[in-house]
Design a protein around this motif. Sequence first.
Motif, PDB file in Angstrom:
ATOM      1  N   THR A 138       0.807  -1.291   0.120  1.00 50.93           N
ATOM      2  CA  THR A 138       0.046  -0.095   0.102  1.00 50.93           C
ATOM      3  C   THR A 138       0.827   1.206  -0.066  1.00 50.93           C
ATOM      4  O   THR A 138       0.710   2.133  -0.902  1.00 50.93           O
ATOM      5  CB  THR A 138      -0.885  -0.114   1.174  1.00 50.93           C
ATOM      6  N   VAL A 139       1.785   1.195   0.850  1.00 50.53           N
ATOM      7  CA  VAL A 139       2.601   2.396   0.870  1.00 50.53           C
ATOM      8  C   VAL A 139       3.695   2.628  -0.658  1.00 50.53           C
ATOM      9  O   VAL A 139       3.771   3.923  -1.084  1.00 50.53           O
ATOM     10  CB  VAL A 139       3.769   2.304   2.041  1.00 50.53           C
ATOM     11  N   LEU A 140       3.790   1.374  -1.072  1.00 55.07           N
ATOM     12  CA  LEU A 140       4.775   1.477  -2.226  1.00 55.07           C
ATOM     13  C   LEU A 140       3.795   2.159  -3.449  1.00 55.07           C
ATOM     14  O   LEU A 140       4.211   2.948  -4.252  1.00 55.07           O
ATOM     15  CB  LEU A 140       5.201   0.121  -3.001  1.00 55.07           C
ATOM     16  N   VAL A 141       2.379   1.645  -3.358  1.00 54.62           N
ATOM     17  CA  VAL A 141       1.583   2.176  -4.297  1.00 54.62           C
ATOM     18  C   VAL A 141       1.580   3.974  -4.292  1.00 54.62           C
ATOM     19  O   VAL A 141       1.562   4.550  -5.201  1.00 54.62           O
ATOM     20  CB  VAL A 141       0.141   1.504  -4.427  1.00 54.62           C
ATOM     21  N   LEU A 142       1.152   4.304  -2.952  1.00 51.81           N
ATOM     22  CA  LEU A 142       1.076   5.420  -2.641  1.00 51.81           C
ATOM     23  C   LEU A 142       2.429   6.376  -3.133  1.00 51.81           C
ATOM     24  O   LEU A 142       2.272   7.339  -3.473  1.00 51.81           O
ATOM     25  CB  LEU A 142       0.601   5.803  -1.363  1.00 51.81           C
ATOM     26  N   SER A 143       3.614   5.733  -2.905  1.00 49.42           N
ATOM     27  CA  SER A 143       4.824   6.371  -3.312  1.00 49.42           C
ATOM     28  C   SER A 143       5.005   6.622  -4.721  1.00 49.42           C
ATOM     29  O   SER A 143       5.628   7.477  -4.897  1.00 49.42           O
ATOM     30  CB  SER A 143       5.904   5.638  -2.568  1.00 49.42           C
ATOM     31  N   LEU A 144       4.292   5.710  -5.350  1.00 49.33           N
ATOM     32  CA  LEU A 144       4.394   5.689  -7.043  1.00 49.33           C
ATOM     33  C   LEU A 144       3.695   7.087  -7.226  1.00 49.33           C
ATOM     34  O   LEU A 144       4.067   7.491  -8.688  1.00 49.33           O
ATOM     35  CB  LEU A 144       3.979   4.413  -7.571  1.00 49.33           C
ATOM     36  N   LEU A 145       2.609   7.491  -6.567  1.00 51.88           N
ATOM     37  CA  LEU A 145       2.120   8.703  -6.810  1.00 51.88           C
ATOM     38  C   LEU A 145       2.955   9.883  -6.860  1.00 51.88           C
ATOM     39  O   LEU A 145       2.820  10.938  -7.702  1.00 51.88           O
ATOM     40  CB  LEU A 145       0.861   9.028  -6.057  1.00 51.88           C
ATOM     41  N   GLY A 146       3.931   9.989  -6.050  1.00 51.26           N
ATOM     42  CA  GLY A 146       4.868  10.984  -5.892  1.00 51.26           C
ATOM     43  C   GLY A 146       5.194  11.535  -7.299  1.00 51.26           C
ATOM     44  O   GLY A 146       5.194  12.557  -7.537  1.00 51.26           O
ATOM     45  N   PRO A 147       6.077  10.722  -8.055  1.00 47.81           N
ATOM     46  CA  PRO A 147       6.600  11.098  -9.195  1.00 47.81           C
ATOM     47  C   PRO A 147       5.591  11.710 -10.232  1.00 47.81           C
ATOM     48  O   PRO A 147       5.566  12.599 -10.958  1.00 47.81           O
ATOM     49  CB  PRO A 147       7.261  10.190 -10.104  1.00 47.81           C
ATOM     50  N   VAL A 148       4.501  11.011 -10.089  1.00 48.94           N
ATOM     51  CA  VAL A 148       3.134  11.471 -11.098  1.00 48.94           C
ATOM     52  C   VAL A 148       2.800  12.954 -10.740  1.00 48.94           C
ATOM     53  O   VAL A 148       2.729  13.648 -11.615  1.00 48.94           O
ATOM     54  CB  VAL A 148       1.922  10.457 -11.062  1.00 48.94           C
ATOM     55  N   VAL A 149       2.651  13.142  -9.358  1.00 49.22           N
ATOM     56  CA  VAL A 149       2.008  14.234  -8.797  1.00 49.22           C
ATOM     57  C   VAL A 149       2.700  15.387  -9.006  1.00 49.22           C
ATOM     58  O   VAL A 149       2.589  16.729  -9.170  1.00 49.22           O
ATOM     59  CB  VAL A 149       1.621  14.173  -7.232  1.00 49.22           C
ATOM     60  N   THR A 150       4.245  15.102  -8.861  1.00 49.47           N
ATOM     61  CA  THR A 150       5.244  16.295  -9.048  1.00 49.47           C
ATOM     62  C   THR A 150       5.184  16.843 -10.661  1.00 49.47           C
ATOM     63  O   THR A 150       6.068  17.787 -10.870  1.00 49.47           O
ATOM     64  CB  THR A 150       6.649  15.846  -8.621  1.00 49.47           C
ATOM     65  N   GLY A 151       4.811  16.096 -11.504  1.00 47.47           N
ATOM     66  CA  GLY A 151       4.734  16.379 -12.779  1.00 47.47           C
ATOM     67  C   GLY A 151       5.689  15.753 -13.619  1.00 47.47           C
ATOM     68  O   GLY A 151       6.074  16.177 -14.920  1.00 47.47           O
ATOM     69  N   ALA A 152       6.353  14.665 -13.402  1.00 43.14           N
ATOM     70  CA  ALA A 152       7.430  14.244 -14.088  1.00 43.14           C
ATOM     71  C   ALA A 152       6.716  13.173 -15.347  1.00 43.14           C
ATOM     72  O   ALA A 152       5.526  12.866 -15.136  1.00 43.14           O
ATOM     73  CB  ALA A 152       8.110  12.950 -13.335  1.00 43.14           C
ATOM     74  N   THR A 153       7.307  13.471 -16.362  1.00 43.59           N
ATOM     75  CA  THR A 153       6.774  12.668 -17.672  1.00 43.59           C
ATOM     76  C   THR A 153       7.774  11.857 -18.252  1.00 43.59           C
ATOM     77  O   THR A 153       8.958  12.212 -18.043  1.00 43.59           O
ATOM     78  CB  THR A 153       6.002  14.008 -18.660  1.00 43.59           C
ATOM     79  N   GLY A 154       7.397  11.094 -19.316  1.00 45.76           N
ATOM     80  CA  GLY A 154       8.099  10.249 -20.186  1.00 45.76           C
ATOM     81  C   GLY A 154       9.058   9.555 -19.462  1.00 45.76           C
ATOM     82  O   GLY A 154       8.787   8.704 -18.463  1.00 45.76           O
ATOM     83  N   VAL A 155      10.452   9.632 -19.818  1.00 45.99           N
ATOM     84  CA  VAL A 155      11.476   8.731 -19.705  1.00 45.99           C
ATOM     85  C   VAL A 155      12.010   8.924 -18.235  1.00 45.99           C
ATOM     86  O   VAL A 155      12.332   8.194 -17.417  1.00 45.99           O
ATOM     87  CB  VAL A 155      12.767   8.804 -20.436  1.00 45.99           C
ATOM     88  N   VAL A 156      11.736  10.253 -17.672  1.00 49.44           N
ATOM     89  CA  VAL A 156      12.069  10.599 -16.401  1.00 49.44           C
ATOM     90  C   VAL A 156      11.103  10.218 -15.321  1.00 49.44           C
ATOM     91  O   VAL A 156      11.597   9.347 -14.422  1.00 49.44           O
ATOM     92  CB  VAL A 156      11.946  12.127 -16.090  1.00 49.44           C
ATOM     93  N   LEU A 157       9.706  10.192 -15.818  1.00 51.89           N
ATOM     94  CA  LEU A 157       8.817   9.476 -14.895  1.00 51.89           C
ATOM     95  C   LEU A 157       9.187   7.815 -14.707  1.00 51.89           C
ATOM     96  O   LEU A 157       8.946   7.139 -13.711  1.00 51.89           O
ATOM     97  CB  LEU A 157       7.500   9.677 -15.594  1.00 51.89           C
ATOM     98  N   ALA A 158       9.434   7.266 -15.772  1.00 53.25           N
ATOM     99  CA  ALA A 158       9.751   5.658 -16.020  1.00 53.25           C
ATOM    100  C   ALA A 158      10.744   5.306 -14.933  1.00 53.25           C
ATOM    101  O   ALA A 158      10.855   4.332 -14.209  1.00 53.25           O
ATOM    102  CB  ALA A 158      10.057   5.261 -17.378  1.00 53.25           C
ATOM    103  N   VAL A 159      11.844   6.222 -14.890  1.00 54.78           N
ATOM    104  CA  VAL A 159      13.090   6.321 -14.054  1.00 54.78           C
ATOM    105  C   VAL A 159      12.620   6.335 -12.865  1.00 54.78           C
ATOM    106  O   VAL A 159      13.254   5.585 -11.914  1.00 54.78           O
ATOM    107  CB  VAL A 159      14.285   7.025 -14.479  1.00 54.78           C
ATOM    108  N   LEU A 160      11.953   7.268 -12.383  1.00 56.75           N
ATOM    109  CA  LEU A 160      11.665   7.416 -10.927  1.00 56.75           C
ATOM    110  C   LEU A 160      10.756   6.327 -10.473  1.00 56.75           C
ATOM    111  O   LEU A 160      11.030   5.893  -9.300  1.00 56.75           O
ATOM    112  CB  LEU A 160      10.817   8.826 -10.913  1.00 56.75           C
ATOM    113  N   LEU A 161       9.823   6.014 -11.344  1.00 60.96           N
ATOM    114  CA  LEU A 161       8.894   4.850 -10.950  1.00 60.96           C
ATOM    115  C   LEU A 161       9.989   3.555 -10.645  1.00 60.96           C
ATOM    116  O   LEU A 161       9.500   2.786  -9.609  1.00 60.96           O
ATOM    117  CB  LEU A 161       7.969   4.539 -11.855  1.00 60.96           C
ATOM    118  N   ALA A 162      10.675   3.430 -11.672  1.00 58.95           N
ATOM    119  CA  ALA A 162      11.654   2.095 -11.542  1.00 58.95           C
ATOM    120  C   ALA A 162      12.489   2.135 -10.286  1.00 58.95           C
ATOM    121  O   ALA A 162      12.568   1.237  -9.458  1.00 58.95           O
ATOM    122  CB  ALA A 162      12.692   1.938 -12.622  1.00 58.95           C
TER     123      ALA A 162
END
Length: 172
Positions: free
Chosen positions: A118-142
């Motif tokens: 649950t905490v991991l899924v919520l933490s995955l929202l962090g990069p999305v909410v900050t506005g990261a897109t594309g490859v940067v978003l993929a790297v942050l999620l990884a």
Amino acid sequence: MRPGARSVAGMNETTTQYSPSNAGENARADASGSRRRRYGRVAILVAAVAGPLVVWAIAVPIARIDLTAGTGPAAPTVTPSSIVVAGLVMGFGAWGVIAVLERFSTRSGRIFAIVGWTVLVLSLLGPVVTGATGVVLAVLLAMHLATGATLIIGLPLAARGAATVYGARLER
């Protein structure tokens, strides 16, 4: 069976009885198990920090990706030191949670998995909410997945050590 333990007739082979005459050996065996569990968990913390560092090393110096968490001039750049600090904070927090659960619950692994995922899924929202897109978003999620999955899967396994693997009892 542990050293100093003897089987009780009429019971299954995993049941042991401890007598006061071998209490010292039992205490040493428990201390050894505690030390092994601690070393295993430290190794999991190291792995949880190393995983996202490997992702960063591939993304930034090799692929030349500008890894910033968000947009605008105030967006922080993700550095190895920030990865280490965040990984250790999450790692020690997860270690504390599982330690408390092991002390007060018989289903600590299951509860820890539910809380952790649950905490991991919520933490995955962090990069999305900050506005990261594309490859940067993929790297942050990884990076988030590397740290979270290592902690969620590894910390309970480190507690089991060589005694049990997926519910099967092994001799030490």
